[in-house]
Scaffold this motif. Structure first.
Motif, mmCIF file in Angstrom:
data_model
loop_
_atom_site.group_PDB
_atom_site.id
_atom_site.type_symbol
_atom_site.label_atom_id
_atom_site.label_comp_id
_atom_site.label_asym_id
_atom_site.label_seq_id
_atom_site.Cartn_x
_atom_site.Cartn_y
_atom_site.Cartn_z
ATOM 1 N N GLU A 67 0.851 -1.185 0.000
ATOM 2 C CA GLU A 67 0.000 0.000 0.000
ATOM 3 C C GLU A 67 0.881 1.227 0.000
ATOM 4 N N CYS A 68 0.641 2.128 -0.957
ATOM 5 C CA CYS A 68 1.427 3.354 -1.052
ATOM 6 C C CYS A 68 1.244 4.183 0.225
ATOM 7 N N SER A 72 -2.435 5.693 -0.531
ATOM 8 C CA SER A 72 -3.022 4.376 -0.231
ATOM 9 C C SER A 72 -3.423 3.513 -1.426
ATOM 10 N N SER A 73 -2.951 3.823 -2.635
ATOM 11 C CA SER A 73 -3.180 2.863 -3.713
ATOM 12 C C SER A 73 -2.470 1.561 -3.359
ATOM 13 N N LYS A 74 -3.057 0.443 -3.793
ATOM 14 C CA LYS A 74 -2.449 -0.861 -3.533
ATOM 15 C C LYS A 74 -1.967 -1.470 -4.835
#
Ligand code: FES
Length: 111
Positions: A67-68, A72-74
């Motif tokens: 998760e960034c 929060s992009s995965k």
């Protein structure tokens, strides 16, 4: 066929976290994040998030995904496939092997 580049010891990467290997070592356009999953499997993706400029090595690694840390992009650890907005482009995966507790990277080779 190359034996890969020894870039770290497994113990250098905390479980559930990552470390970035500088592009001066990997010879790639981007640094490469080594990401150690919760089952201790190590994966490698281009370090810079495809959304903006966060380091995926600073992200959270769990059950097959990173998760960034910024938005929060995965991303799938195995394929680099993006799993959620705001990022829309996949991360580039690289082949990595762990032999005798040492981590070998094959920059630019598909896993
Ligand atoms: S920089 Fe990674 S999701 Fe925005």
């Amino acid at each position: 066929m190359s034996d890969g580049i020894r870039v770290a010891s497994l113990d250098d990467i905390p479980q559930g976290e990552g470390i970035a290997i500088d592009k001066a070592i990997t010879g790639t356009e981007d640094d490469i994040a080594l990401l150690r999953d919760t089952d201790d499997t190590v994966y490698a993706l281009n370090d810079t998030c495809t959304h903006e400029t966060a380091s995926l090595a600073q992200g959270w690694v769990e059950e097959g995904f990173v998760e960034c840390p910024l938005h929060s992009s995965k991303f799938c650890l195995r394929s680099g496939e993006v799993q959620g907005l705001p990022a829309t482009r996949n991360a580039c995966p690289h082949r990595v092997e762990v032999r005798d507790g040492e981590v070998y990277l094959f920059p630019g080779e598909a896993p």
